[in-house]
Write an enzyme that holds these catalytic residues in place. Structure first.
Site, mmCIF file in Angstrom:
data_model
loop_
_atom_site.group_PDB
_atom_site.id
_atom_site.type_symbol
_atom_site.label_atom_id
_atom_site.label_comp_id
_atom_site.label_asym_id
_atom_site.label_seq_id
_atom_site.Cartn_x
_atom_site.Cartn_y
_atom_site.Cartn_z
ATOM 1 N N LYS A 88 -5.320 -0.534 -4.038
ATOM 2 C CA LYS A 88 -4.447 -0.116 -2.944
ATOM 3 C C LYS A 88 -4.157 1.380 -3.095
ATOM 4 O O LYS A 88 -4.594 2.026 -4.036
ATOM 5 C CB LYS A 88 -3.121 -0.891 -2.953
ATOM 6 C CG LYS A 88 -3.236 -2.405 -3.029
ATOM 7 C CD LYS A 88 -3.732 -3.036 -1.742
ATOM 8 C CE LYS A 88 -3.819 -4.550 -1.886
ATOM 9 N NZ LYS A 88 -4.390 -5.195 -0.686
ATOM 10 N N SER A 133 -8.637 -5.035 2.955
ATOM 11 C CA SER A 133 -7.276 -4.510 2.946
ATOM 12 C C SER A 133 -7.207 -2.987 2.927
ATOM 13 O O SER A 133 -6.157 -2.415 3.227
ATOM 14 C CB SER A 133 -6.503 -5.062 1.747
ATOM 15 O OG SER A 133 -7.008 -4.554 0.531
#
Length: 278
Positions: A119, A42
């Site tokens: 993230k 990701s």
């Protein structure tokens, strides 16, 4: 008798040494740095599957999330930070707290599942965040975005979960070249990094999210292969992340393994030792 007593003393001292070592390691992990092995794609190309890094816990101070979690399913161990320090949870505050900067790469606890995610923080408290046609808008203004060629990787099972990458050039067989469009994104504070695109999907076009006080908005750099704040918690996403759920900032990769285990040193990537995370 003397020999038996001596052996007993050696055994006791060995146990003491192990206990002390575990205590020291626990204090070090709780207060300073937490190891983290990247399990998914990701955050490509900033972080690759198999990157091993230490998360700087001192960057944002301490909360219940600073207590270490130990999850080893193979031997039935699943000790969560909330099991140990859950009594500190609930007021969304931190000890010696420091606010993250826009663009920081952060490890945080998922607000629902409690699992660690990594993230990039793009939305600060009070920000209006939206995706339009794959472009990130902050407070109704598009961030800087420039085309930067393509990201290439060879299709093969990656990491311990043996996942295969998604490709913009369609399904690609093992050994083939997987392509993704790459762009350089620049936030209002001047932080720049690469983002990847695979296809046009729902997460490229969202409503406007207003980040609540004491919360942050996170997205993955590999935009079409990331479960993040663009999807609300009610729909299985991350949603807004409370300040107390931040674990720490990812600053530098220690080493990186392209194989199924970080112990397979022959699969270590020679170009990623001590690489700075930006």
């Amino acid at each position: 008798m003397a020999a038996t007593a001596k052996k007993a003393n050696v055994f006791v001292e060995t146990i003491k040494t192990i206990v002390y070592a575990l205590l020291i390691a626990g204090v070090f992990r709780t207060l300073f740095f937490q190891p983290f092995w990247i399990p998914s794609g990701s955050m490509k190309e900033t972080l690759l599957i198999g990157d091993f890094l230490f998360v700087n816990k001192m960057a944002y101070g301490y909360s219940y999330a600073s207590c270490p979690s130990v999850n080893i399913p193979s031997i039935g161990i699943d000790i969560d930070a909330e099991d140990v320090c859950g009594f500190l949870k609930g007021d969304n505050s931190r000890i010696l707290g420091g606010e993250p900067e826009r663009g920081d790469v952060v490890v945080f606890r998922h607000p629902v599942t409690g699992r660690d995610f990594i993230k990039r923080v793009v939305g600060m408290p009070g920000d209006r965040v939206q995706m339009r046609g794959g472009v990130l808008y902050l407070n109704d203004e598009p961030v800087g975005l420039e085309d930067d060629g393509v990201f290439e990787e060879i299709v093969a099972p990656q990491g311990p979960n043996r996942v295969r990458p998604r490709c913009e050039n369609g399904p690609v067989g093992n050994g083939g070249t997987c392509l993704k469009s790459r762009q350089t994104e620049t936030l209002p504070n001047g932080v720049s990094y690469s983002v990847l695109n695979i296809t046009n999907q729902s997460s490229d076009n969202t409503g406007v999210y207003t980040v609540p006080a004491g919360h942050y908005f996170f997205v993955g750099d590999n935009r079409d292969n990331s479960s993040d704040s663009r999807l609300p918690q009610s729909a299985g996403g991350v949603g807004f992340v409370p300040f107390e759920n931040l674990v720490g900032r990812a600053d530098r990769i220690l080493f990186s393994s392209a194989g199924g285990s970080m112990l397979f040193f022959w699969t270590w990537r020679g170009d990623r030792f001590f690489e700075k995370i930006e």
